[in-house]
Design a protein around this motif. Structure first.
Motif, PDB file in Angstrom:
ATOM      1  N   CYS B 312      31.059 -33.531  28.316  1.00 21.89           N
ATOM      2  CA  CYS B 312      30.659 -32.243  28.886  1.00 21.89           C
ATOM      3  C   CYS B 312      29.823 -31.433  27.906  1.00 21.89           C
ATOM      4  O   CYS B 312      30.142 -31.341  26.735  1.00 21.89           O
ATOM      5  CB  CYS B 312      31.911 -31.469  29.273  1.00 21.89           C
ATOM      6  N   VAL B 313      28.736 -30.835  28.408  1.00 15.12           N
ATOM      7  CA  VAL B 313      27.920 -29.945  27.575  1.00 15.12           C
ATOM      8  C   VAL B 313      28.129 -28.480  27.947  1.00 15.12           C
ATOM      9  O   VAL B 313      27.398 -27.620  27.486  1.00 15.12           O
ATOM     10  CB  VAL B 313      26.411 -30.308  27.636  1.00 15.12           C
ATOM     11  N   CYS B 315      27.617 -26.802  30.815  1.00 14.90           N
ATOM     12  CA  CYS B 315      26.498 -26.174  31.513  1.00 14.90           C
ATOM     13  C   CYS B 315      26.990 -25.373  32.711  1.00 14.90           C
ATOM     14  O   CYS B 315      26.276 -24.551  33.253  1.00 14.90           O
ATOM     15  CB  CYS B 315      25.505 -27.236  31.975  1.00 14.90           C
ATOM     16  N   ALA B 316      28.215 -25.671  33.158  1.00 16.18           N
ATOM     17  CA  ALA B 316      28.833 -24.969  34.286  1.00 16.18           C
ATOM     18  C   ALA B 316      28.202 -25.292  35.639  1.00 16.18           C
ATOM     19  O   ALA B 316      28.491 -24.620  36.624  1.00 16.18           O
ATOM     20  CB  ALA B 316      28.869 -23.462  34.075  1.00 16.18           C
ATOM     21  N   CYS B 318      28.981 -27.689  37.431  1.00 22.30           N
ATOM     22  CA  CYS B 318      30.092 -28.111  38.292  1.00 22.30           C
ATOM     23  C   CYS B 318      30.766 -26.908  38.949  1.00 22.30           C
ATOM     24  O   CYS B 318      31.314 -27.026  40.042  1.00 22.30           O
ATOM     25  CB  CYS B 318      31.095 -28.955  37.518  1.00 22.30           C
ATOM     26  N   ILE B 340      35.840 -28.896  35.633  1.00 23.34           N
ATOM     27  CA  ILE B 340      35.985 -29.253  34.220  1.00 23.34           C
ATOM     28  C   ILE B 340      37.053 -28.366  33.582  1.00 23.34           C
ATOM     29  O   ILE B 340      37.836 -28.817  32.743  1.00 23.34           O
ATOM     30  CB  ILE B 340      34.634 -29.140  33.457  1.00 23.34           C
ATOM     31  N   CYS B 371      26.636 -33.068  37.566  1.00 20.55           N
ATOM     32  CA  CYS B 371      27.142 -32.981  36.193  1.00 20.55           C
ATOM     33  C   CYS B 371      26.128 -33.480  35.165  1.00 20.55           C
ATOM     34  O   CYS B 371      25.670 -34.614  35.230  1.00 20.55           O
ATOM     35  CB  CYS B 371      28.435 -33.772  36.062  1.00 20.55           C
TER      36      CYS B 371
HETATM   37  S1  SF4 Z   1      28.633 -30.054  35.117  1.00 18.30           S
HETATM   38 FE1  SF4 Z   1      30.588 -29.303  34.365  1.00 18.30          FE
HETATM   39  S2  SF4 Z   1      31.580 -31.094  33.513  1.00 18.30           S
HETATM   40 FE2  SF4 Z   1      29.434 -31.615  33.727  1.00 18.30          FE
HETATM   41  S3  SF4 Z   1      28.521 -31.103  31.768  1.00 18.30           S
HETATM   42 FE3  SF4 Z   1      28.280 -29.294  33.045  1.00 18.30          FE
HETATM   43  S4  SF4 Z   1      30.093 -28.052  32.597  1.00 18.30           S
HETATM   44 FE4  SF4 Z   1      30.509 -30.087  31.846  1.00 18.30          FE
END
Ligand code: SF4
Ligand code: SF4
Lengths: 199, 721
Positions: B312-313, B315-316, B318, B340, B371
């Protein structure tokens, strides 16, 4: 240090294309972009912009380019004063900061600066407006290229700043607002023939 | 947190229209803006690269931490390895005390939220001010962030104005740009007077000891520039091996987070740099302390399943696309929120809470497609659930349903037939409008279909047959079609007959087992898988077709995964999986034959993408083309692929949430102006059909098979509709 994958700027992408791309991206972010052929014209333009912006106090951070342009004189000539005091006071008191950048990234409209020296950081962050100077031939195509370039240099500078447009927030009701903690106005002047000072 | 408390919290969040509308509005715009930000970029390629970098880094976490420590130390930083949240908190407080520091500025750091740093520093008599605008608002309001990237997204400008008025003890107008200027002024004073800055980090590069931060406001740059002491808190999962690994992460992070090509500022700090302190003194090398935070991360890295979450980076994305997060915001999680957040809560902050919160996930799979770290979040959440059940066991009722009834096909089917008789007093016209007492939440705002008098399995003898069969297809009906919507099964048979296929329906087939998987009961899921595999083993048919995408996913993908370790059954599972296909894909492959028979539908039809069909089977164009072939005027709704909120037992556990997700779907349908909603899933049909029945009964909700069968009127013996 195992910094590898050195990549030179893609020779196939000509500078004009890169510049056009930069202008499109940077303007979309709210950056003002100018381009001049040489140092003399750059100096002239700085004076003109200082006047037009109605700036009274200017903070300068030393660099070969700033020296070569003799900006202190240009600012004075435009009726503004160069601020004094300790480095914090100089930057905090100014309406405009001027500093030079080492690289520009076309794809994202980004300026890259080795901001290890404290004045550069203060001057580019504290005043409400910033004027960035950069040599046109330091344009690279992509973020990837910029990072590869930096990696290829060996020692990574202590403080690297990538700046893409004015400071912004959308933290209240997702409404985009310009100029929170950093400059609300960012102007960049590309100089075609900056000589060695641009390096 | 108890089950009841969680349900109460979701109710309150749903009642807060501010949260719902801000998040919902943002979510709809986000998808479009993100799409544009990724134009000319290969998202799939990028995220695979990010996943690879982070996966390998997680495998070498200890080694990279040591390398990072060496390199950063060489450049003048002090690196501290904090095993727990408490270690990290104490280190910072001790440092401040030993330097005689009282005032601290902070730029946004989820890791500092994770260790509840602000609370601790306050208890220690230290004044730490958040400087990210959203975080500052949250801090002044004594709340916790509801979103990783946009902490105050749940607040209105009026609320913010009230909070600011209290802070500066003067009335503040709810005008956004002047409030932003107010924040600039107030916080600038803090910046200039603070002796310590605390920040987080987005990436930590082992080979160079570099810390990378992405911000938009510039507070990160001020925090890392003005105070003469700088503390960086960085989770071990942020480590990557090489400086060049920064690029792909920086490509996806801003695009996925806020649909920006890049954030305004990207700051890379390598070792100590000069500073000028508040008294104006120049320091050639300021103090730089980097806290490498473990707090559950090495345990996660050692976990064969959950190590995936370290990709996970933050990025939100999700959260932004999650239909549940869009409704309840921060209730779905703890410090970290959303899908997440649930997983991180289990490992980093509050395992007890995670046990409840994990149930909020619908399993719709939308987050998986977005994601940036290519993480299969719904699978991780499902694994959390499995482990919880393994540890804590099931409630009595669930135990009986799953362990006694579901595994015993005869008993299960007999009970369903009994239920069909018992429901009579509540059912009228094939629909249930009122359920007794505690189940009433289920029918509020929608009707439920009644259990059919005669299940599909007992209608097999009277199904239409082709005049001259050119092939055989085995049908896997699935519980919903078998017992609730046998009409869909009959439509399937009719369409297949028109294509020249004769059908077989193996008697021994039973529930696909997906509900057991959802409940965390892997054993029972495996037992049902074996029963079904056996039921189809000796059947002479080229294809196994199902008109339920959940069943298709189970048979085609989940059985082979589930039984992979079993020498006998894994082979049989794979043999079965190869033959399985969903209704629309199968018909699409043979559609030339069909077109000649059809009487054009001439109706406005909108198509609902069922989660399992779109996200697992990757089928979206086929049913749409079939509808066009059938003479429908296809009108798209936006978003077509938002979950309907059914989620199997979800609609029973969280009826209010399920209904609110449904409401958004119904609005999308009505907005399209369609007369018919077509879909390929009996579960979605139950949910959307039930909702539409109350909202606007004139809009018909039909399975693609039913629509095609209707267009074939007169060519078979069974009439539908
Ligand atoms: S989409 Fe969610 S789980 Fe995937 S990298 Fe972004 S924050 Fe992390
Ligand atoms: S699977 Fe669906 S409900 Fe669950 S976290 Fe992902 S988007 Fe949200």
């Amino acid at each position: 240090m195992a910094l590898n994958k050195a990549v030179l700027p893609d020779a196939n992408r000509n500078l004009e294309q890169l510049y056009e791309e930069f202008v499109t991206r940077a303007r979309a972010l709210g950056t003002e972009v100018y381009r001049v052929p040489n140092l003399a014209k750059a100096r002239e333009l700085v004076g003109k912009l200082v006047q037009e912006m109605g700036v009274r106090k200017v903070a300068l951070s030393e660099s070969p380019l700033v020296t070569a342009l003799d900006l202190a004189a240009a600012v004075a000539g435009a009726g503004a004063e160069v601020t004094g005091g300790n480095p914090r006071e100089r930057a905090e008191a100014a309406d405009l900061g001027i500093s030079s950048f080492e690289m520009a990234i076309a794809e994202t409209g980004t300026l890259v600066q080795d901001a290890t020296e404290i004045n550069r950081r203060l001057v580019s962050m504290l005043p409400p407006a910033h004027l960035a100077l950069v040599s046109t031939n330091r344009l690279v195509g992509t973020l990837q290229e910029a990072i590869n370039n930096l990696a290829a240099r060996g020692q990574i500078p202590g403080y690297l700043a990538f700046v893409s447009g004015p400071s912004r927030t959308a933290d209240i009701e997702r409404v985009l607002t310009i100029g929170v903690h950093g400059p609300g106005k960012v102007v960049v002047i590309f100089i075609d023939e900056g000589g060695d000072a641009g390096e | 947190m108890s089950k009841a408390a969680l349900r109460q919290a979701t109710r309150e969040a749903l009642a807060n229209t501010n949260v719902c509308s801000a998040l919902g509005k943002f979510a709809d715009n986000y998808v479009i803006a993100r799409e544009q930000a990724y134009r000319h970029k290969d998202f799939e390629g990028l995220r695979r690269e990010v996943a690879r970098i982070k996966r390998e880094a997680a495998e070498r976490m200890e080694e990279l931490a040591a390398q990072f420590t060496r390199e950063a130390t060489r450049r003048g930083a002090t690196v501290f390895r904090a095993a727990t949240a408490q270690d990290a908190r104490e280190y910072i407080a001790r440092l401040a005390r030993s330097r005689g520091i009282k005032t601290i500025v902070k730029s946004k750091s989820m890791a500092s939220e994770e260790i509840h740093l602000n609370k601790y520093l306050k208890e220690q008599g230290l004044d730490a001010v958040e400087t990210d605008l959203g975080e500052w608002i949250i801090q002044l309001a004594c709340q916790r962030p509801s979103h990783m990237v946009m902490p105050a997204i749940h607040m209105s400008r009026n609320e913010v104005a009230e909070i600011f008025s209290r802070e500066i003890k003067k009335p503040v107008e709810p005008e956004i740009s002047s409030m932003v200027q107010l924040a600039r002024r107030e916080l600038r004073r803090k910046f200039l007077s603070s002796w310590m800055g605390i920040s987080g980090a987005n990436i930590a590069v082992a080979e160079t000891g570099t810390i990378v931060m992405v911000t938009n406001e510039g507070n990160g740059r001020l925090t890392t520039t003005l105070p003469p002491v700088h503390v960086i808190i960085v989770g071990l999962e942020k480590l990557v091996p090489c400086f060049t690994d920064i690029a792909p992460i920086l490509e996806v992070l801003p695009r996925s987070a806020t649909a920006q090509h890049i954030t305004t500022y990207v700051t890379m700090i390598t070792g100590t740099v000069p500073a000028v302190d508040p008294d104006g003194n120049y320091h050639e090398k300021k103090e730089l302390h980097i806290i490498l935070l473990d707090n559950g991360r090495t345990r996660m890295a050692a976990d064969p399943v959950f190590k995936e979450a370290l990709q996970c980076v933050r990025c939100a994305a999700c959260l932004n696309v999650c239909p549940i997060y869009q409704l309840v915001g921060g209730v779905f999680g703890d410090v970290y929120t959303g899908g997440i957040g649930t997983v991180l809560t289990a490992f980093f902050t509050d395992p007890q809470k995670a046990q409840q919160v994990q149930n909020l996930c619908l399993g719709c799979g939308r987050c998986r497609d977005y994601c940036s770290g290519n993480i299969d979040l719904p699978a991780l959440i499902s694994e959390l659930r499995r482990r919880t059940v393994e540890r804590e066991g099931l409630g009595y009722v669930e135990k009986v349903i799953f362990e006694r009834v579901l595994v015993n096909r005869r008993l299960f089917h007999r009970l369903l037939k009994t239920a069909s008789r018992l429901q009579k007093p509540f059912a009228r016209g094939g629909k249930i409008r009122h359920l007794p007492l505690f189940l009433s939440g289920l029918t509020e705002g929608r009707t439920l279909p009644a259990i059919a008098d005669i299940p599909f399995r007992d209608r097999v003898g009277t199904l239409p047959r082709p005049d001259r069969a050119t092939g055989r297809v085995a049908i896997f009906s699935g519980c919903l079609i078998d017992f609730v919507y046998p009409g869909i099964g009959e439509s399937v048979a009719k369409v297949l007959a028109a294509l020249g296929f004769e059908i077989v329906h193996p008697e021994q087939q039973t529930c696909c087992g997906y509900p057991a998987k959802q409940a965390g009961l892997t054993n029972i899921f495996a037992e049902l898988a074996r029963q079904n595999i056996a039921a189809f083993a000796g059947i002479d048919a080229g294809h196994i077709l199902t008109a339920c995408p959940t069943c298709a996913e189970a048979l085609k993908f989940l059985y082979p995964e589930l039984l992979a370790g079993d020498p006998v059954w894994s082979k049989r599972a794979r043999a079965l999986a190869e033959k399985v296909t969903d209704f629309s894909s199968f018909v699409f492959a043979h559609r030339e034959k069909l077109v000649t028979f059809m009487i054009p539908l001439k109706k406005k039809v909108t198509y609902h993408d069922s989660c399992h069909l779109k996200r697992r089977l990757r089928v979206t164009g086929e049913p749409r083309q079939l509808l066009i072939d059938a003479g429908a005027e296809l009108v798209e709704m936006t978003p077509a692929d938002l979950c309907c909120g059914f989620g199997g037992s979800y609609s029973i556990k969280f009826p209010e949430l399920s209904r609110s997700v449904l409401d958004r779907k119904l609005q999308a349908v009505l907005g399209s102006g369609a007369e018919v909603v077509a879909l390929d899933c009996p579960g979605c049909q139950m949910q959307i059909g039930g909702g539409m029945d109350r909202q606007n009964p004139r809009v018909q909700v039909m399975h693609t098979a039913e629509i095609l069968a209707r267009c074939l009127a007169g060519t078979g013996r069974v009439q539908n509709g």
